[in-house]
Scaffold this active site. Structure first.
Site, PDB file in Angstrom:
ATOM      1  N   GLY A 231      -8.517   4.375  -5.645  1.00 15.91           N
ATOM      2  CA  GLY A 231      -8.984   5.544  -4.897  1.00 15.91           C
ATOM      3  C   GLY A 231      -7.842   6.481  -4.573  1.00 15.91           C
ATOM      4  O   GLY A 231      -6.893   6.083  -3.887  1.00 15.91           O
ATOM      5  N   VAL A 232      -7.916   7.682  -5.067  1.00 17.02           N
ATOM      6  CA  VAL A 232      -6.977   8.728  -4.646  1.00 17.02           C
ATOM      7  C   VAL A 232      -7.819   9.926  -4.227  1.00 17.02           C
ATOM      8  O   VAL A 232      -8.472  10.570  -5.047  1.00 17.02           O
ATOM      9  CB  VAL A 232      -5.979   9.098  -5.770  1.00 17.02           C
ATOM     10  N   GLY A 233      -7.858  10.147  -2.937  1.00 21.13           N
ATOM     11  CA  GLY A 233      -8.520  11.328  -2.399  1.00 21.13           C
ATOM     12  C   GLY A 233      -9.974  11.241  -1.993  1.00 21.13           C
ATOM     13  O   GLY A 233     -10.497  12.237  -1.499  1.00 21.13           O
TER      14      GLY A 233
ATOM     15  N   CYS B 196      -8.962  12.196   4.114  1.00 20.25           N
ATOM     16  CA  CYS B 196      -7.949  12.622   3.129  1.00 20.25           C
ATOM     17  C   CYS B 196      -8.003  14.118   2.889  1.00 20.25           C
ATOM     18  O   CYS B 196      -9.086  14.678   2.748  1.00 20.25           O
ATOM     19  CB  CYS B 196      -8.210  11.997   1.765  1.00 20.25           C
TER      20      CYS B 196
ATOM     21  N   ASP C 171       0.803  -1.220   0.000  1.00 21.41           N
ATOM     22  CA  ASP C 171       0.000   0.000   0.000  1.00 21.41           C
ATOM     23  C   ASP C 171       0.834   1.266   0.000  1.00 21.41           C
ATOM     24  O   ASP C 171       1.733   1.430   0.823  1.00 21.41           O
ATOM     25  CB  ASP C 171      -0.865  -0.022   1.274  1.00 21.41           C
ATOM     26  N   THR C 172       0.502   2.171  -0.916  1.00 21.59           N
ATOM     27  CA  THR C 172       1.045   3.520  -0.848  1.00 21.59           C
ATOM     28  C   THR C 172       0.063   4.469  -1.524  1.00 21.59           C
ATOM     29  O   THR C 172      -0.755   4.035  -2.346  1.00 21.59           O
ATOM     30  CB  THR C 172       2.459   3.607  -1.468  1.00 21.59           C
ATOM     31  N   ALA C 173       0.145   5.751  -1.170  1.00 22.52           N
ATOM     32  CA  ALA C 173      -0.862   6.707  -1.649  1.00 22.52           C
ATOM     33  C   ALA C 173      -0.865   6.801  -3.172  1.00 22.52           C
ATOM     34  O   ALA C 173      -1.927   6.862  -3.786  1.00 22.52           O
ATOM     35  CB  ALA C 173      -0.594   8.074  -1.032  1.00 22.52           C
TER      36      ALA C 173
HETATM   37  P1  XMP Z   1     -12.817   6.256   4.258  1.00 19.00           P
HETATM   38  O1  XMP Z   1     -13.579   7.301   3.478  1.00 19.00           O
HETATM   39  O2  XMP Z   1     -13.583   4.993   4.373  1.00 19.00           O
HETATM   40  O3  XMP Z   1     -11.541   5.941   3.362  1.00 19.00           O
HETATM   41  O4  XMP Z   1     -12.319   6.738   5.583  1.00 19.00           O
HETATM   42  C1  XMP Z   1     -10.551   5.044   3.753  1.00 19.00           C
HETATM   43  C2  XMP Z   1      -9.341   5.219   2.893  1.00 19.00           C
HETATM   44  O5  XMP Z   1      -8.831   6.564   2.971  1.00 19.00           O
HETATM   45  C3  XMP Z   1      -7.455   6.554   2.639  1.00 19.00           C
HETATM   46  N1  XMP Z   1      -6.732   7.320   3.664  1.00 19.00           N
HETATM   47  C4  XMP Z   1      -6.088   8.480   3.442  1.00 19.00           C
HETATM   48  N2  XMP Z   1      -5.905   9.191   2.313  1.00 19.00           N
HETATM   49  N3  XMP Z   1      -4.696  10.813   3.547  1.00 19.00           N
HETATM   50  C5  XMP Z   1      -5.204  10.362   2.361  1.00 19.00           C
HETATM   51  O6  XMP Z   1      -5.027  11.030   1.330  1.00 19.00           O
HETATM   52  C6  XMP Z   1      -4.834  10.147   4.724  1.00 19.00           C
HETATM   53  O7  XMP Z   1      -4.365  10.587   5.777  1.00 19.00           O
HETATM   54  C7  XMP Z   1      -5.578   8.929   4.665  1.00 19.00           C
HETATM   55  N4  XMP Z   1      -5.902   7.997   5.614  1.00 19.00           N
HETATM   56  C8  XMP Z   1      -6.607   7.039   4.970  1.00 19.00           C
HETATM   57  C9  XMP Z   1      -7.014   5.108   2.564  1.00 19.00           C
HETATM   58  O8  XMP Z   1      -6.935   4.722   1.212  1.00 19.00           O
HETATM   59  C10 XMP Z   1      -8.138   4.402   3.287  1.00 19.00           C
HETATM   60  O9  XMP Z   1      -8.260   3.050   2.929  1.00 19.00           O
END
Ligand code: XMP
EC number: 1.7.1.7
Length: 476
Positions: free
Chosen positions: A293-295, A300, A243-245
């Site tokens: 999913g990005v963003g 996020c 996993d990575t952003a």
């Molecule tokens: P939900 O909407 O269910 O989404 O809370 C979960 C997903 O959000 C991502 N995630 C992040 N993305 N900054 C981001 O850009 C963050 O700090 C962050 N924390 C979680 C991640 O893909 C997760 O599965």
């Protein structure tokens, strides 16, 4: 999946679209099979996101018992992962794990632990044998230093662990009781509520080849990724998530190829991407499943910080099509706020749908239960790229490096997730989601997720169209 009026000129997210009812021969929600075909063994299409505020052992046990899977966060030391995996794999497939205390523990101890699970009681044990229950009501109006021996209720329904759930339900019904204590040779083995007994007849646990509950874990793309991946699989994880952003990068492809070369024998998930090209590249590098999913995530700030991302419905639809052509699968990751969003992510072609923050506001999430100024219960959620998560992740770095890294955050450090008074437990939310998704399948004429992918007819709506679908007054 097809669009009612041809492909739209711009990208869409869940609120922009709706499922058009189709002629159907599927008339009962119970005729719908929600099992995934992606090799992860989920029997409901729900994956809990690898977020510290959401994914712990209680969540993992509870979700897997109902057929989903939890991904443990990559920040956890391997020893902690191994402990959690061993705990989850030792759990019963029907009975819930109770909170237990001794008769000499205090009401204060019981009150602190009561909400760690949704069954609303602590089982008082002596030498492993249940001797009574302390409920929230028993602990309400007494001095908090009172010993539990003084408040416990000895009247409790105790049955053998081997009793079929339906029989437990009928015994509870006859006794007008909410919770049965399950034992093996008189020793406490679990608890089962009335609703838990009903759920046991509806859901199928997600189990491994040995019949034990399943669990997944994540690894990042830095450091010795193959060694970490191997350690996680040796610890017993059933699904591995790299996993990575920004998953569409050379470092991810290298890490993935190195893990794939180990042939660890578990499904390999990788992400995140939002394009067909990204999906194809991760599948080519060795992923079985691509995370999309990005963003869109609730914690996020990526889109606001960078302008980067893509509305989630279009991202999932495009990536799912590319994955299908290449013989792979996708998970939709982030932005789920209602059961309809899960149905639409599946309609777009996802095999499983990841949920993070929504589940932070439940009894089973790892956070402490707090109350706001109006007395409403909540738990905190935070993003995995937030200052708070980065601080925890970099605790071993020099203080200069920590200060430097803390300047780059793309997530919210603290957000209050209220517990829904009608659905405070994560299983209540699963009921809510699965009921919506099953019903969506009957409207679409689909008996399973593959048929939903095929048959889904998607319309595009205005904001007014979306608003029309919200029940009054407010809420939702
Ligand atoms: P939900 O909407 O269910 O989404 O809370 C979960 C997903 O959000 C991502 N995630 C992040 N993305 N900054 C981001 O850009 C963050 O700090 C962050 N924390 C979680 C991640 O893909 C997760 O599965």
């Amino acid at each position: 999946m097809h669009f009612l009026s041809g492909p739209p000129p711009y990208d869409l997210t869940y609120d922009d679209v709706f499922l058009v009812p189709r002629p159907t021969e599927v008339t009962s929600r119970f005729d719908v099979d929600l099992a995934s075909a992606d090799g992860t063994g989920t029997t409901i299409p729900i994956v809990v996101a690898n977020m510290t505020a959401v994914a712990g052992r209680r969540m993992a046990e509870t979700i897997a018992r109902r057929g989903g899977i939890v991904i443990l966060p990559q920040d956890l030391p391997i020893g902690a992962v191994a402990d959690t995996v061993a705990f989850v794999k030792s759990r019963d497939l029907v009975a819930d794990t109770p909170v237990t205390l001794g008769p000499d523990d205090s009401v204060s101890d019981a009150s602190a632990l009561m909400h760690k699970r949704s069954h609303g009681a602590v089982v008082i044990v002596a030498d492993g044998r249940p001797i009574g229950l302390a409920t929230a009501a028993d602990c309400a109006d007494v001095d908090r230093f009172t010993r539990l021996s003084a408040v416990l209720t000895t009247e409790m329904l105790t049955v053998a662990l081997s009793t079929p759930p339906r029989a437990v339900f009928e015994l509870l019904d006859a006794a007008h009781a909410r919770l049965a204590v399950l034992t093996v040779d008189g020793v406490l083995a679990g608890v089962l509520t009335r609703v838990g007994a009903v759920r046991a007849g509806i859901y199928r646990p997600a189990v491994d080849a040995a019949g034990r509950l399943r669990i997944a874990a994540a690894v990042g793309i830095n450091g010795d990724v193959p060694a970490k991946a191997k350690a996680l699989v040796d610890a017993g994880v059933d699904v591995l998530v790299v996993d990575t952003a920004h998953g569409h990068q050379a470092k991810m492809a290298e890490a993935l190829a190195a893990v794939r070369a180990l042939d660890l024998g578990v499904p390999l998930v990788a992400g995140n991407v939002v394009t067909a090209a990204g999906t194809r590249d991760l599948l080519a590098a060795g992923a079985d499943i691509v995370k999309v999913g990005v963003g869109p995530g609730a914690m996020c700030t990526t889109r606001m910080m960078t302008g980067v991302g893509r509305p989630q419905f279009s991202a999932v639809a495009e990536c799912a099509e590319a994955a299908r052509e290449a013989g792979g699968h996708v998970w939709a990751d982030g932005g789920i706020r209602h059961p309809r969003d899960v149905a639409l992510a599946l309609a777009a072609g996802a095999d499983n749908v990841m949920i993070g923050s929504w589940f932070a506001g439940t009894y089973e999430s790892p956070g402490d239960l707090r109350f706001d100024q109006n007395g409403n219960p909540y738990k905190e959620s935070f993003g995995m790229a937030s200052k708070r998560a980065v601080a925890a992740r970099t605790a071993a770095d020099s203080s200069y490096d920590r200060a430097r890294k803390s300047l780059f955050e793309e997530g919210i450090s603290s957000s209050r997730m209220q517990l829904d008074p009608d659905r405070p437990g994560v299983e209540d939310l699963l009921d809510h989601i699965c009921s919506g998704v099953r019903s969506a399948c009957t409207y679409a004429g689909a008996r399973n997720l593959a048929q939903l992918h095929e048959r889904a007819l998607i319309g595009v709506q205005s904001a007014a169209g979306f608003a029309e679908g919200r029940p009054l007054p407010g809420g939702w």
